[in-house]
Design an enzyme around this catalytic site. Sequence first.
Site, PDB file in Angstrom:
ATOM      1  N   GLU A  19      26.270  42.817 -23.458  1.00 42.79           N
ATOM      2  CA  GLU A  19      25.544  43.343 -24.617  1.00 42.79           C
ATOM      3  C   GLU A  19      24.083  43.639 -24.301  1.00 42.79           C
ATOM      4  O   GLU A  19      23.550  44.688 -24.685  1.00 42.79           O
ATOM      5  CB  GLU A  19      25.616  42.310 -25.759  1.00 42.79           C
ATOM      6  CG  GLU A  19      24.862  42.696 -27.016  1.00 42.79           C
ATOM      7  CD  GLU A  19      25.633  43.671 -27.897  1.00 42.79           C
ATOM      8  OE1 GLU A  19      25.046  44.152 -28.871  1.00 42.79           O
ATOM      9  OE2 GLU A  19      26.816  43.935 -27.596  1.00 42.79           O
ATOM     10  N   ASP A  20      23.410  42.741 -23.584  1.00 43.57           N
ATOM     11  CA  ASP A  20      21.953  42.825 -23.426  1.00 43.57           C
ATOM     12  C   ASP A  20      21.480  43.224 -22.039  1.00 43.57           C
ATOM     13  O   ASP A  20      20.311  43.578 -21.872  1.00 43.57           O
ATOM     14  CB  ASP A  20      21.306  41.472 -23.770  1.00 43.57           C
ATOM     15  CG  ASP A  20      21.515  41.080 -25.222  1.00 43.57           C
ATOM     16  OD1 ASP A  20      21.789  41.977 -26.039  1.00 43.57           O
ATOM     17  OD2 ASP A  20      21.411  39.879 -25.531  1.00 43.57           O
TER      18      ASP A  20
END
Length: 238
Positions: A99-100
């Site tokens: 996700e990051d």
Amino acid sequence: MSTLADTGSLLSSDDQAHPAASAAAASFAGLLTKLDYLSAGDIESIRQAYRFADEAHLGQLRKNGDPYITHPIAVAAQCAEWKLDAQALMSALMHDAIEDCGVTKEELVERFGAPVADLVDGLTKLEKLEFDTREQNQAESFRKMLLAMAKDVRVILIKLADRTHNMRTMGDMPRSKWQRISNETLEIYAPIAHRLGLNFTYRELQDLAFRFLHPWRYEVLSKALNKSRNRRRDLISR
């Protein structure tokens, strides 16, 4: 790596070279003390996942200024309290990597195997869901959808650990996010924890959500409860 307490053999000189790893070393050492139920091979796999996550999150900070890696470590520590297996703890350490950090599922498959990659991918998909209604019937539908999407119950357990740590540290987040996240916690995640028999987590999530939704009421009730406890103690002593 002769013993679990020998953290020096787990935190190699390469680990210490990264600024975030140095700042989080004590936290990771604390995680290691919770892993005495796992084999030496499993612990080594977890260390490799930690090093990967530490490098992926290098330079990222939490709202309070701590290195971001302290959050995945805290999530993994909660999973260790529940005695989850090594794959779950590895996934907890890397749960925000896709996700990051731009890490791909294929990269995780190559480095850590398909089961771990599937867990991280499942967590990434859950993270994209947002709950924005307070109607009970829709909350129930959302819970069913969330449980259906998580083909492996370990995904839900890691997500609960993630939500618990986020709620514990939500005071560092902007107040504008408190209501949405607290409502979501109260109506979605706390009931799931209850259904899974995680009663302590269920009560903690309820308390934290109430604290951030109604801080004044929470303060009044907390003082009243503490006063009542003190009275009971005095009565028992007498």
